[in-house]
Scaffold this motif. Sequence first.
Motif, PDB file in Angstrom:
ATOM      1  N   LEU A 282    -102.707  39.191  16.179  1.00  0.00           N
ATOM      2  CA  LEU A 282    -103.877  38.441  15.709  1.00  0.00           C
ATOM      3  C   LEU A 282    -105.150  39.274  15.783  1.00  0.00           C
ATOM      4  O   LEU A 282    -106.024  39.160  14.907  1.00  0.00           O
ATOM      5  N   LEU A 283    -105.270  40.109  16.803  1.00  0.00           N
ATOM      6  CA  LEU A 283    -106.435  40.981  16.910  1.00  0.00           C
ATOM      7  C   LEU A 283    -106.481  41.966  15.749  1.00  0.00           C
ATOM      8  O   LEU A 283    -107.529  42.141  15.117  1.00  0.00           O
ATOM      9  N   PHE A 284    -105.344  42.593  15.451  1.00  0.00           N
ATOM     10  CA  PHE A 284    -105.306  43.528  14.322  1.00  0.00           C
ATOM     11  C   PHE A 284    -105.584  42.813  13.004  1.00  0.00           C
ATOM     12  O   PHE A 284    -106.286  43.335  12.143  1.00  0.00           O
ATOM     13  N   TRP A 285    -105.053  41.612  12.849  1.00  0.00           N
ATOM     14  CA  TRP A 285    -105.296  40.840  11.628  1.00  0.00           C
ATOM     15  C   TRP A 285    -106.774  40.489  11.506  1.00  0.00           C
ATOM     16  O   TRP A 285    -107.359  40.587  10.426  1.00  0.00           O
ATOM     17  N   GLY A 286    -107.382  40.082  12.610  1.00  0.00           N
ATOM     18  CA  GLY A 286    -108.806  39.745  12.586  1.00  0.00           C
ATOM     19  C   GLY A 286    -109.680  40.942  12.254  1.00  0.00           C
ATOM     20  O   GLY A 286    -110.621  40.839  11.464  1.00  0.00           O
ATOM     21  N   ILE A 287    -109.378  42.084  12.833  1.00  0.00           N
ATOM     22  CA  ILE A 287    -110.154  43.298  12.555  1.00  0.00           C
ATOM     23  C   ILE A 287    -109.971  43.716  11.105  1.00  0.00           C
ATOM     24  O   ILE A 287    -110.940  44.057  10.415  1.00  0.00           O
ATOM     25  N   TRP A 288    -108.717  43.696  10.632  1.00  0.00           N
ATOM     26  CA  TRP A 288    -108.432  44.120   9.267  1.00  0.00           C
ATOM     27  C   TRP A 288    -109.133  43.216   8.251  1.00  0.00           C
ATOM     28  O   TRP A 288    -109.733  43.691   7.287  1.00  0.00           O
ATOM     29  N   SER A 289    -109.094  41.917   8.481  1.00  0.00           N
ATOM     30  CA  SER A 289    -109.745  41.021   7.528  1.00  0.00           C
ATOM     31  C   SER A 289    -111.270  41.064   7.656  1.00  0.00           C
ATOM     32  O   SER A 289    -111.977  40.868   6.669  1.00  0.00           O
ATOM     33  N   ALA A 290    -111.799  41.351   8.850  1.00  0.00           N
ATOM     34  CA  ALA A 290    -113.249  41.494   9.005  1.00  0.00           C
ATOM     35  C   ALA A 290    -113.745  42.734   8.275  1.00  0.00           C
ATOM     36  O   ALA A 290    -114.812  42.712   7.651  1.00  0.00           O
ATOM     37  N   VAL A 291    -112.974  43.805   8.342  1.00  0.00           N
ATOM     38  CA  VAL A 291    -113.339  45.022   7.597  1.00  0.00           C
ATOM     39  C   VAL A 291    -113.271  44.746   6.106  1.00  0.00           C
ATOM     40  O   VAL A 291    -114.148  45.169   5.341  1.00  0.00           O
TER      41      VAL A 291
END
Length: 86
Positions: free
Chosen positions: A41-50
């Motif tokens: 979820l952290l990687f997904w959140g960072i990827w979608s925020a970028v």
Amino acid sequence: MTERGTDRASGLGDLEPGTAQRAQLRTRTRDIALTALCVVLLFWGIWSAVGAARGATAWAYSAVAWVLLAVAMALRVVAARGRTRI
């Protein structure tokens, strides 16, 4: 004598019913699963925020990812607190 020889002498393996490892197995598995979920979820959140910062329409995905991450982290904290009380 090796450690395996001692296990055979007692008749109980590491994960047989009645052993300490067996009692802790469910808790350890839950901890590993929650940790893996939080990382994903952290990687997904960072990827979608970028992606949202670059102008894509990924802000909704980012919001969902951060909310799910907060829920998973809260569950992890509650589970850890519940174990220390026992």
